[in-house]
Design an enzyme around this catalytic site. Structure first.
Site, mmCIF file in Angstrom:
data_model
loop_
_atom_site.group_PDB
_atom_site.id
_atom_site.type_symbol
_atom_site.label_atom_id
_atom_site.label_comp_id
_atom_site.label_asym_id
_atom_site.label_seq_id
_atom_site.Cartn_x
_atom_site.Cartn_y
_atom_site.Cartn_z
ATOM 1 N N ASP A 50 0.842 -1.205 0.000
ATOM 2 C CA ASP A 50 0.000 0.000 0.000
ATOM 3 C C ASP A 50 0.871 1.246 0.000
ATOM 4 O OD1 ASP A 50 -2.377 1.363 -0.044
ATOM 5 O OD2 ASP A 50 -2.775 1.151 2.107
ATOM 6 N N ASN A 97 -11.080 -3.001 -4.948
ATOM 7 C CA ASN A 97 -10.372 -1.991 -5.747
ATOM 8 C C ASN A 97 -11.054 -1.680 -7.083
ATOM 9 O OD1 ASN A 97 -7.031 -2.878 -4.553
ATOM 10 N ND2 ASN A 97 -8.368 -1.211 -3.919
HETATM 11 C C1 IPE Z 1 -5.614 -2.655 -0.066
HETATM 12 O O1 IPE Z 1 -5.248 -1.408 -0.529
HETATM 13 C C2 IPE Z 1 -5.320 -3.687 -1.046
HETATM 14 C C3 IPE Z 1 -4.033 -3.634 -1.708
HETATM 15 C C4 IPE Z 1 -2.968 -3.020 -1.267
HETATM 16 C C5 IPE Z 1 -3.965 -4.344 -2.926
HETATM 17 P P1 IPE Z 1 -6.227 -0.168 -0.423
HETATM 18 O O2 IPE Z 1 -5.397 1.047 -0.450
HETATM 19 O O3 IPE Z 1 -7.292 -0.269 -1.445
HETATM 20 O O4 IPE Z 1 -6.771 -0.366 1.059
HETATM 21 P P2 IPE Z 1 -8.145 -0.171 1.759
HETATM 22 O O5 IPE Z 1 -9.158 -0.916 0.970
HETATM 23 O O6 IPE Z 1 -8.356 1.291 1.790
HETATM 24 O O7 IPE Z 1 -7.931 -0.756 3.104
HETATM 25 C C1 IPE Z 2 -1.668 0.314 -3.371
HETATM 26 O O1 IPE Z 2 -1.441 1.666 -3.424
HETATM 27 C C2 IPE Z 2 -1.872 -0.289 -4.719
HETATM 28 C C3 IPE Z 2 -3.225 -0.761 -5.005
HETATM 29 C C4 IPE Z 2 -4.176 -0.930 -4.121
HETATM 30 C C5 IPE Z 2 -3.515 -1.069 -6.384
HETATM 31 P P1 IPE Z 2 -2.612 2.706 -3.319
HETATM 32 O O2 IPE Z 2 -3.088 3.066 -4.694
HETATM 33 O O3 IPE Z 2 -3.691 2.225 -2.420
HETATM 34 O O4 IPE Z 2 -1.878 3.944 -2.693
HETATM 35 P P2 IPE Z 2 -2.434 4.981 -1.628
HETATM 36 O O5 IPE Z 2 -2.915 4.179 -0.447
HETATM 37 O O6 IPE Z 2 -3.529 5.730 -2.293
HETATM 38 O O7 IPE Z 2 -1.266 5.825 -1.305
HETATM 39 MG MG MG Z 3 -4.102 2.511 -0.401
#
Ligand code: IPE
Ligand code: IPE
Ligand code: MG
Length: 236
Positions: free
Chosen positions: A20, A68
């Site tokens: 993340d 996602n």
């Molecule tokens: C969670 O990431 C899943 C992955 C890192 C693939 P998100 O950034 O979408 O987290 P939540 O859903 O807000 O907890």
């Molecule tokens: C994690 O990074 C990757 C995926 C969930 C695809 P994020 O896109 O959630 O990054 P932040 O949390 O917005 O920084």
């Molecule tokens: Mg994230």
């Protein structure tokens, strides 16, 4: 417990990572979010290599959750493009390192080209002799458990015969050991529906470091923290 058993107890056999913080990494650099995902993908092969070199035989990375799909359409399109690139280069690089590649999660919502690409690399690498790298893409723990239940019912097994070992045979992760160390980068302290069954006894490690910055030194720190906890339990 013998010396060798003690030493191996200090090293997690299965490390799972919730990757993340890509978006925030990009914003911090004044770049579009997509550049964060690109940097995140670059870090995937580095992290897998580091973990394998450090002796971890099972690595599982959470790349895209069932939730996602709710992200903006253009971000999803970008992530699917990156997955296609990853199948072209990252996956082949891991194959060259004799790593077995597995996919966890649903395939049916992915474009057919990606579905085929994933199927191909899984098939190509399944006889490899190295570590096992599993990628959770369109993965959700609850969906996995429901799917496993459905498969168990469809198999016609007598309900009284179902135990943990048999149930595990219906999960995506069948054949993988339980998660020993679950890492989440990016500062949040939640599981986000990742490997709910498999992480029942996992040690949890949360770090503020954003995924693209989670390099070898950070990995070594997480493993050292895990080893310390094992020793506290009298594992050594
Ligand atoms: C969670 O990431 C899943 C992955 C890192 C693939 P998100 O950034 O979408 O987290 P939540 O859903 O807000 O907890
Ligand atoms: C994690 O990074 C990757 C995926 C969930 C695809 P994020 O896109 O959630 O990054 P932040 O949390 O917005 O920084
Ligand atoms: Mg994230």
């Amino acid at each position: 417990m013998s010396e060798t058993q003690g030493a191996s107890a200090a090293l997690p056999q299965h490390v799972a990572i919730i990757m993340d913080g890509n978006g925030r990494w990009a914003v911090g650099q004044g770049l579009p979010r997509m550049e964060g995902h690109r940097a995140g993908l670059k870090n995937v092969s580095k992290a897998v290599r580091a973990l394998v070199e450090l002796g971890v035989p099972y690595v599982t990375l959470f790349s895209f959750s069932t939730e996602n799909w709710k992200r903006p359409e253009d971000e999803i399109a970008g992530l699917l493009r990156l997955l296609a690139e990853a199948l072209d280069d990252t996956a082949k690089e891991l194959h060259r390192q004799d790593i077995v590649i597995r996919h966890l999660g649903r395939l049916d919502r992915l474009p057919i080209s990606l579905r085929l690409g994933i199927g191909r690399i899984v098939e190509q690498t399944k006889g490899n002799k190295g570590a096992v790298a599993s990628f959770a893409f369109d993965y959700g723990g609850r969906t996995e458990i429901i799917e496993a239940t459905r498969k168990a019912v469809e198999s016609g097994i007598r309900p009284g015969k179902i135990d943990e070992t048999i149930f595990e045979g219906f999960l995506n992760t069948t054949g993988l050991p339980d998660v020993d160390l679950l890492v989440r980068t990016g500062g949040e302290k939640r599981l986000s529906n990742f490997l709910l069954w498999q992480s029942a006894y996992a040690e949890l490690y949360f770090t503020d470091t954003l995924w693209p910055d989670f390099g070898r030194a950070e990995i070594e720190k997480a493993l050292a923290d895990y080893a310390r906890r094992q020793r506290r339990f009298g594992g050594l």
